[in-house]
Design a protein around this motif. Structure first.
Motif, PDB file in Angstrom:
ATOM      1  N   THR A 141      31.753  35.740  44.206  1.00 38.94           N
ATOM      2  CA  THR A 141      32.992  34.946  44.190  1.00 38.94           C
ATOM      3  C   THR A 141      33.636  35.091  42.826  1.00 38.94           C
ATOM      4  N   GLY A 142      34.733  34.446  42.609  1.00 38.43           N
ATOM      5  CA  GLY A 142      35.402  34.478  41.316  1.00 38.43           C
ATOM      6  C   GLY A 142      34.881  33.432  40.344  1.00 38.43           C
ATOM      7  N   PHE A 143      33.839  32.695  40.722  1.00 38.24           N
ATOM      8  CA  PHE A 143      33.343  31.605  39.892  1.00 38.24           C
ATOM      9  C   PHE A 143      32.862  32.092  38.525  1.00 38.24           C
ATOM     10  N   ARG A 144      32.067  33.165  38.493  1.00 38.53           N
ATOM     11  CA  ARG A 144      31.502  33.632  37.222  1.00 38.53           C
ATOM     12  C   ARG A 144      32.593  34.015  36.235  1.00 38.53           C
ATOM     13  N   LYS A 145      33.578  34.760  36.700  1.00 33.32           N
ATOM     14  CA  LYS A 145      34.647  35.213  35.813  1.00 33.32           C
ATOM     15  C   LYS A 145      35.440  34.023  35.278  1.00 33.32           C
ATOM     16  N   THR A 146      35.808  33.105  36.158  1.00 32.95           N
ATOM     17  CA  THR A 146      36.576  31.927  35.750  1.00 32.95           C
ATOM     18  C   THR A 146      35.777  31.051  34.801  1.00 32.95           C
ATOM     19  N   ALA A 147      34.500  30.829  35.115  1.00 31.67           N
ATOM     20  CA  ALA A 147      33.661  29.990  34.257  1.00 31.67           C
ATOM     21  C   ALA A 147      33.474  30.624  32.895  1.00 31.67           C
TER      22      ALA A 147
END
Length: 56
Positions: free
Chosen positions: A18-24
């Motif tokens: 998901t995009g969670f890692r990049k955003t976090a």
């Protein structure tokens, strides 16, 4: 069979990209300063490690 005919199904989905890692990682910033030896430093290192990215 017991008194109550109840069945249970447990679903454990696997890892998903998901995009969670990049955003976090962007929100944490590039340097955690004196907090490098704390859990937030470990989290930052994990998020910055591209080898830790799940397959899929």
């Amino acid at each position: 069979m017991g008194l109550f005919p109840i069945s249970v199904t447990v679903v454990e989905p696997g890892r998903a990209r998901t995009g969670f890692r990049k955003t976090a990682a962007m929100r944490l910033g590039s340097d955690v300063g004196p907090h490098g030896g704390t859990p937030i430093g470990g989290l930052r290192a994990y998020l910055a490690n591209p080898a830790a990215e799940p397959p899929g």
